[in-house]
Each structure stands twice: as structure tokens, then as C-alpha cells.
Design a protein around this motif. Structure first.
Motif, PDB file in Angstrom:
ATOM      1  N   ALA A  40       1.004  -0.990   0.278  1.00  0.00           N
ATOM      2  CA  ALA A  40       0.120   0.095   0.188  1.00  0.00           C
ATOM      3  C   ALA A  40       0.983   1.113  -0.072  1.00  0.00           C
ATOM      4  N   GLN A  41       1.743   1.676   0.846  1.00  0.00           N
ATOM      5  CA  GLN A  41       2.820   2.469   0.517  1.00  0.00           C
ATOM      6  C   GLN A  41       4.471   2.168   0.649  1.00  0.00           C
ATOM      7  N   PRO A  42       4.821   1.463  -0.712  1.00  0.00           N
ATOM      8  CA  PRO A  42       6.251   1.242  -0.826  1.00  0.00           C
ATOM      9  C   PRO A  42       7.146   2.617   0.226  1.00  0.00           C
ATOM     10  N   ALA A  43       7.209   4.044  -0.640  1.00  0.00           N
ATOM     11  CA  ALA A  43       7.558   4.612  -0.625  1.00  0.00           C
ATOM     12  C   ALA A  43       8.005   5.757   1.395  1.00  0.00           C
ATOM     13  N   LEU A  44       6.291   4.704   1.584  1.00  0.00           N
ATOM     14  CA  LEU A  44       7.330   4.825   3.593  1.00  0.00           C
ATOM     15  C   LEU A  44       8.159   3.912   3.611  1.00  0.00           C
ATOM     16  N   LEU A  45       8.552   2.178   3.337  1.00  0.00           N
ATOM     17  CA  LEU A  45       9.831   1.283   3.831  1.00  0.00           C
ATOM     18  C   LEU A  45      11.242   1.937   3.011  1.00  0.00           C
ATOM     19  N   SER A  46      10.670   2.645   1.226  1.00  0.00           N
ATOM     20  CA  SER A  46      11.945   3.012   1.256  1.00  0.00           C
ATOM     21  C   SER A  46      12.816   4.389   1.228  1.00  0.00           C
ATOM     22  N   SER A  47      11.342   4.687   2.078  1.00  0.00           N
ATOM     23  CA  SER A  47      12.822   6.091   2.483  1.00  0.00           C
ATOM     24  C   SER A  47      13.516   5.675   4.288  1.00  0.00           C
ATOM     25  N   LEU A  48      12.611   4.669   4.879  1.00  0.00           N
ATOM     26  CA  LEU A  48      13.432   3.574   5.894  1.00  0.00           C
ATOM     27  C   LEU A  48      15.528   3.023   5.914  1.00  0.00           C
ATOM     28  N   PRO A  49      15.963   2.776   5.993  1.00  0.00           N
ATOM     29  CA  PRO A  49      17.431   2.234   6.601  1.00  0.00           C
ATOM     30  C   PRO A  49      16.952   1.273   7.127  1.00  0.00           C
ATOM     31  N   GLY A  50      17.852   0.009   6.367  1.00  0.00           N
ATOM     32  CA  GLY A  50      17.699  -1.011   5.877  1.00  0.00           C
ATOM     33  C   GLY A  50      16.876  -2.486   5.000  1.00  0.00           C
ATOM     34  N   THR A  51      17.181  -3.853   4.812  1.00  0.00           N
ATOM     35  CA  THR A  51      16.963  -4.036   4.085  1.00  0.00           C
ATOM     36  C   THR A  51      15.123  -5.122   4.233  1.00  0.00           C
ATOM     37  N   ALA A  52      14.975  -5.602   4.080  1.00  0.00           N
ATOM     38  CA  ALA A  52      13.230  -5.871   4.076  1.00  0.00           C
ATOM     39  C   ALA A  52      13.360  -6.568   5.037  1.00  0.00           C
ATOM     40  N   PRO A  53      14.451  -8.007   5.990  1.00  0.00           N
ATOM     41  CA  PRO A  53      14.394  -8.432   7.289  1.00  0.00           C
ATOM     42  C   PRO A  53      14.500  -7.941   7.779  1.00  0.00           C
ATOM     43  N   THR A  54      15.788  -6.474   7.922  1.00  0.00           N
ATOM     44  CA  THR A  54      16.122  -5.914   9.800  1.00  0.00           C
ATOM     45  C   THR A  54      14.480  -4.875   9.409  1.00  0.00           C
ATOM     46  N   GLN A  55      14.729  -4.469   8.450  1.00  0.00           N
ATOM     47  CA  GLN A  55      12.580  -3.581   8.491  1.00  0.00           C
ATOM     48  C   GLN A  55      11.660  -4.787   9.168  1.00  0.00           C
ATOM     49  N   ARG A  56      11.687  -5.786   9.180  1.00  0.00           N
ATOM     50  CA  ARG A  56      10.749  -6.769   9.620  1.00  0.00           C
ATOM     51  C   ARG A  56      11.320  -6.734  11.272  1.00  0.00           C
ATOM     52  N   ALA A  57      12.313  -6.665  11.752  1.00  0.00           N
ATOM     53  CA  ALA A  57      13.113  -6.939  13.175  1.00  0.00           C
ATOM     54  C   ALA A  57      12.714  -6.237  13.807  1.00  0.00           C
ATOM     55  N   ASP A  58      12.458  -4.797  13.164  1.00  0.00           N
ATOM     56  CA  ASP A  58      12.703  -3.086  13.995  1.00  0.00           C
ATOM     57  C   ASP A  58      11.067  -3.551  14.279  1.00  0.00           C
ATOM     58  N   LEU A  59       9.787  -3.336  13.718  1.00  0.00           N
ATOM     59  CA  LEU A  59       8.323  -3.798  13.742  1.00  0.00           C
ATOM     60  C   LEU A  59       7.847  -4.726  14.528  1.00  0.00           C
ATOM     61  N   ALA A  60       8.878  -5.718  15.408  1.00  0.00           N
ATOM     62  CA  ALA A  60       8.811  -6.778  16.083  1.00  0.00           C
ATOM     63  C   ALA A  60       8.835  -5.796  17.258  1.00  0.00           C
ATOM     64  N   ARG A  61       9.775  -5.321  17.387  1.00  0.00           N
ATOM     65  CA  ARG A  61      10.542  -5.444  18.793  1.00  0.00           C
ATOM     66  C   ARG A  61       9.556  -3.838  18.987  1.00  0.00           C
ATOM     67  N   ALA A  62       9.625  -3.227  17.357  1.00  0.00           N
ATOM     68  CA  ALA A  62       8.508  -1.896  18.427  1.00  0.00           C
ATOM     69  C   ALA A  62       6.780  -2.244  18.767  1.00  0.00           C
ATOM     70  N   LEU A  63       6.425  -3.245  18.032  1.00  0.00           N
ATOM     71  CA  LEU A  63       5.063  -3.619  18.353  1.00  0.00           C
ATOM     72  C   LEU A  63       5.285  -4.755  20.080  1.00  0.00           C
ATOM     73  N   THR A  64       6.162  -5.286  20.345  1.00  0.00           N
ATOM     74  CA  THR A  64       6.419  -5.657  21.097  1.00  0.00           C
ATOM     75  C   THR A  64       6.385  -4.427  22.465  1.00  0.00           C
ATOM     76  N   TRP A  65       7.653  -3.585  22.099  1.00  0.00           N
ATOM     77  CA  TRP A  65       7.419  -2.560  23.186  1.00  0.00           C
ATOM     78  C   TRP A  65       6.473  -1.523  23.550  1.00  0.00           C
ATOM     79  N   LEU A  66       5.099  -2.315  22.074  1.00  0.00           N
ATOM     80  CA  LEU A  66       4.166  -1.002  22.062  1.00  0.00           C
ATOM     81  C   LEU A  66       3.401  -0.816  23.301  1.00  0.00           C
ATOM     82  N   VAL A  67       2.973  -3.230  23.244  1.00  0.00           N
ATOM     83  CA  VAL A  67       2.906  -3.172  23.911  1.00  0.00           C
ATOM     84  C   VAL A  67       3.148  -3.276  25.565  1.00  0.00           C
TER      85      VAL A  67
END
Length: 541
Positions: A207-234
Motif C-alpha cells: 500500500a505504501q512502498p515509499a514509506l519503507l523505501s525512506s527507512l534504512p535497512g533491508t526487508a529482514p531488518t525492517q521486519r525485525a524493527d517492526l517486531a521490536r516496536a510492536l513488542t515495546w508498544l504492548v
């Protein structure tokens, strides 16, 4: 009672003198008789003047002049209209004594007998002597006593405070815990935080490919960042101050990455959908959907708030030491991992602060691939065991936390031209970052790295550089050893190596190292016909 009436003051003075001094009775009687005679005389004069004014009005004389003429006639020829007693009430002094003491006691108003006298305005005559009023009426009646609220008596027991945290109502705390419980339960039913993060990344990528392309890292590192962010939020949702602070810092980092806020508006719906898609049929509930949307709405507001603060205060990253290798007695290669996305270009540097010396920041070049992972590498040489460099080399261990500022510097890879890198000592760190970027891109352009050291023992990172160069088809690493023995490497000063390896007029040239090396090398390049705008380096500090 009018305190400005001289006749009544004379009567009061006579009464006061009579009461305080028996031998002043005669003087009091004389004052009283004089005051009464003046009252009667003034009344007769006033009636006579009123009749004259009426006759002049009938004859056509202007009332203004008749009024002021009458006022002048009311004023006694001998001086002021009256005197106030300014001495001790117990003293015996009648009107005759006041006349004799006029030179000693000046009249009220600051007029001295020897100085010029200011005319006293006329005092209106009394209509008649008022009988004395009943006792107690000479002064205004007393006001009723004011009532003040009674002060609550102190008790020895403890003061009870609200049960809510940080000024919140207990019901709000309970609501936050309910939302926190719904988020945690829904993630568990959806297969775990890693699965939810992967589905969320896929939805955002679609839906928003430009959102992910503006962030550093590859697809695996970005997925890991999202998992850490969700864990922290909860884990922190029931602690509003922590959520506000963490989201504000994340917003500042996203702003540094150049993220546009309107691209985050669909994240809440994507979160709810990524969670629902992993649940068994019939297990999705409305309170799960409401919890995710509510949590993201408040998170989004504080992220945007933190992003707006970038214009007013510097952005700071917390980084963790993940490796520390003592390559030489005075040199260490330190691996760092940023806890939030850290954007930088290959060849840039950042300023670091160690906990042992707060407030002192020192610049170090960043070695690493910013678009590959979150790994940052520092090459630090220390002249002593003190200071920021000495602390990093001799006293920093794995697990320590450092702080760093945003990346600075104008060095960066060109678009198409060949690249010449000239490094001295630890100046090879930014060159290593550019080599790693070329390897990640699969770039095939001609690239040459000349690394100048004093002796072979200073080639502390030659194996890693050789490995990187092997992954770039057009890259070559050439160590230049100034002192013998040089072994298999080129010997001599770096300027000789620059002039030996041909024509550099069509290359973009990057330099990093000690100030003396930079000065000698740039001078040699200018003699070879290289233009100043082809050479790129950061001024030494």
C-alpha cells in the motif's frame, strides 16, 4: 462634622484646653466668644453680599465678577482664614498666645513668615452652629467583623492521594490495562509478534512502498524493527509518559529519514488487518479491532509531535556496543547497533558521547552499510587512556550504551564516475563504508583505495577490506607502507603512490586521514591537473 471648618476647630480647641489645663479657662472663654462672634459676623456679611449680588444681577453686572469680588472680601485682610493647632494639646496657648508665637510656628501648608505667602482659597461660611451630636457618632460606625473560613485542623494520619498514576484517573489506568490486554491477546492468537510484523510489512509494502523505501535497512531488518516496536508498544501502553517519550523520539528519527506523515495514516488499519489475518476463523473480536485502532491513533499523534521538534532541538540516538576488538594497544574497532533507525550516507561521520564524560562529543567516521543493516563500526585510536577516545578504546565493553548525533559531512558516492579513495591511518573507516555500499549495490565501476600507514602493524583491517574489494568487481585495495620493511605492499610516501598510478583527472577523489597527509596529497593532486571540485574531504577538527 467638617474637620476643615476653622470655627468648629476653634470650639474644639477651647474645649480641649479647658479639659487639659484649668488655668486656661479664661483663654478658652475668649476663644469661644471670638469664634461665636466671627460666626455671627460672617452670617451677617453673607446675607449682605447675597443681597448685593441680586442687585448687581438686576443691574446687568456679570455674575462671574460679582462672585470673585465677594470671595475677595470674605478673605481676612490680615492673612489666612484660620490656623490649626500643631503643638502639644496639654500646652496652654490661647488666641493671644498664638498671635505672639506666630513667628515661631508657621501656618499649615509649609508657608514661612519670612517667605512669600500663597493666597488661601476662600472657605465657605457656615449656615449655623450645629448642636453637639450624641456620643459615639463622631466617627464612622465600626464594620462588622469579617468572617474567614475555618482552617481544617491537621491530623496525624497520612494524606491520601489519588490512586491514578501521573495524575490520571484510576478508571483511565484500568482502561489502558484493558487495551493492553486486548493487544497482547490478539497478537498471541495471531501467531506471535514476528508473524504479525511480517504481515504488516507486506501490507505496507503493497500500500505504501515509499514509506519503507525512506527507512534504512533491508526487508529482514525492517521486519525485525517492526517486531521490536510492536513488542515495546504492548509492554509500555499502560505507562503513558513512557509512550509519549518513546513515540516522540521515534518521530524525530523518522523525520530525519525524510518520512512524510500522511504515509502513516493507514498504519492503524493495517495493524488491525495484519493481526486479524493470522487468527483462526471466528476468533476476531470487535474489541481487538478497537484496541489496535485506538492505540495507533494516540501513537501517531505523539510520533508527529516528536517529528515537529526536530526543527528546534538536535536528534540523539542511543546505540549499544555489540562488539569491541582491541586490534592494537592504542586502537579498537567497535561495533554498534542503533536502537532506532539511523540514516547516514557512506563517508559521513557523527559525534559520540560516552557516559563517563557527559557533555563532551567527539567526531568519528561511520563504517558500515546504512542501507543494509543497523550495524555501525567505529575505528578509534587513542593517545592516552583518558578522554572520549581513551574511554572507547580502553574502558568500553560489549553492552555499553553510547549516544550519537545525526550524521554530518559532504562525502558521498558519485553517480557514475570512477572513484579514488586515499586514506591515512583510521581514515580508512569512511572508505570502508563506501566499499560496503558498492558491494551491496553490485556496482562495477573502477574503484581504487590507497591506504597509507607507517608500518605493516598498522594494517589492522586489511583482511576485511580485501574481502569487501573482492565483492566489488572493479575495486582494488593498495596498502602503502611508509617505513621498511613493507613486505608485499608498496613502500614510500602516499604522494609517490598517487603519482605512480596514472591519470586521476576523470575520477572523483575522496580523502580522509591526518591533516598533514591531506595537505601534501591535495597539493600533489593539483600538480597532476586534478580540479579542486573533484576532491572531497571533511575539514579536520
Amino acid at each position: 462634622m467638617s474637620v476643615s471648618d476653622p470655627h468648629l476647630l476653634a470650639l474644639l480647641r477651647a474645649i480641649r484646653l479647658r479639659q487639659s489645663a484649668p488655668d486656661a479657662a479664661a483663654a478658652g472663654e475668649a476663644d469661644t466668644a471670638a469664634a461665636l462672634s466671627e460666626i455671627a459676623r460672617n452670617q451677617t456679611a453673607r446675607k449682605k453680599k447675597e443681597a448685593q449680588v441680586a442687585e448687581q444681577a438686576d443691574a446687568g453686572t456679570p455674575p462671574y465678577f460679582s462672585k470673585h469680588r465677594a470671595a475677595e472680601e470674605d478673605t481676612p485682610r490680615g492673612g489666612s482664614a484660620g490656623l490649626l493647632w500643631r503643638g502639644d494639646p496639654s500646652a496652654v496657648m490661647g488666641r493671644a498666645n498664638l498671635r505672639n508665637a506666630r513667628s515661631a510656628i508657621p501656618p499649615i501648608g509649609g508657608i514661612t513668615p519670612s517667605g512669600p505667602t500663597t493666597p488661601v482659597p476662600p472657605i465657605p461660611a457656615l449656615e449655623g452652629v450645629r448642636p453637639p451630636e450624641p456620643p459615639g457618632t463622631d466617627f464612622p460606625p465600626q464594620l462588622p467583623p469579617r468572617s474567614f473560613p475555618s482552617r481544617r485542623p491537621r491530623t496525624s494520619g497520612p494524606v491520601r492521594r489519588a490512586a491514578g498514576r501521573d495524575g490520571m484517573d484510576p478508571a483511565d489506568d484500568a482502561a489502558l490495562r484493558d487495551i493492553q490486554r486486548n493487544l497482547s491477546t490478539s497478537i498471541t492468537f495471531a501467531g506471535g509478534v514476528e508473524d504479525v510484523a511480517e504481515r504488516l510489512w507486506n501490507a505496507l509494502h503493497q500500500a505504501q512502498p515509499a514509506l519503507l523505501s525512506s527507512l534504512p535497512g533491508t526487508a529482514p531488518t525492517q521486519r525485525a524493527d517492526l517486531a521490536r516496536a510492536l513488542t515495546w508498544l504492548v509492554h509500555h501502553l499502560a505507562d503513558p509518559p513512557a509512550v509519549v517519550s518513546g513515540c516522540a523520539r521515534l518521530g524525530a528519527v523518522l523525520a530525519e529519514c525524510g518520512l512524510q506523515w500522511n504515509r502513516l495514516q493507514l498504519v492503524g488499519a493495517a495493524l488491525a488487518e495484519a493481526t486479524r489475518a493470522g487468527m483462526p476463523p471466528g476468533s476476531w473480536r470487535q474489541d481487538f479491532d478497537q484496541a489496535w485502532r485506538w492505540a495507533w491513533q494516540h501513537t501517531y499523534e505523539w510520533i508527529v509531535h516528536g517529528g515537529t521538534l526536530v526543527a528546534y532541538q538536535p536528534t540523539i540516538w542511543d546505540v549499544e556496543v555489540v562488539s569491541h576488538e582491541q586490534r592494537r594497544e592504542d586502537l579498537a574497532v567497535i561495533g554498534l547497533r542503533s536502537l532506532l533507525p539511523m540514516p547516514f550516507r557512506p563517508g559521513q561521520f557523527a559525534r559520540f558521547e560516552v557516559p563517563e564524560i557527559p557533555g563532551v562529543w567527539r567526531p568519528y567516521s561511520l563504517a558500515g552499510a546504512p542501507h543494509r543493516d543497523e550495524y555501525i563500526e567505529l575505528h578509534v585510536r587513542a593517545k592516552s587512556e583518558t578522554g572520549v577516545s581513551g574511554t572507547l578504546v580502553h574502558h568500553t565493553r560489549r553492552g555499553a550504551r553510547l549516544r550519537m548525533t545525526r550524521a554530518e559531512g559532504d562525502m558521498g558516492l558519485p553517480d557514475s564516475r570512477g572513484i579514488l579513495m586515499i586514506a591515512g591511518d583510521t581514515g580508512v573507516a569512511p572508505m570502508k563504508a563506501m566499499l560496503a555500499e558498492l558491494a551491496a549495490r553490485g556496482d562495477t565501476r573502477q574503484t581504487v583505495l590507497l591506504w597509507s600507514v607507517r608500518d605493516q602493524t598498522e594494517l589492522y583491517d586489511i583482511d576485511a577490506l580485501t574481502e569487501l574489494a573482492a565483492r566489488v568487481p572493479g575495486a582494488t585495495v593498495i596498502p602503502v607502507v611508509a617505513e621498511e620493511p613493507s613486505g608485499p605492499y608498496m613502500s614510500g610516501p602516499i604522494t609517490d603512490a598517487v603519482t605512480t598510478y596514472g591519470d586521476w583527472s576523470r575520477y572523483e577523489i575522496y580523502l580522509a586521514g591526518p591533516p598533514q597527509m591531506l595537505a601534501k596529497t591535495t597539493a600533489a593532486l593539483l600538480r597532476l591537473g586534478v580540479k579542486p571540485d573533484q576532491m572531497h574531504y571533511d575539514p579536520p577538527e
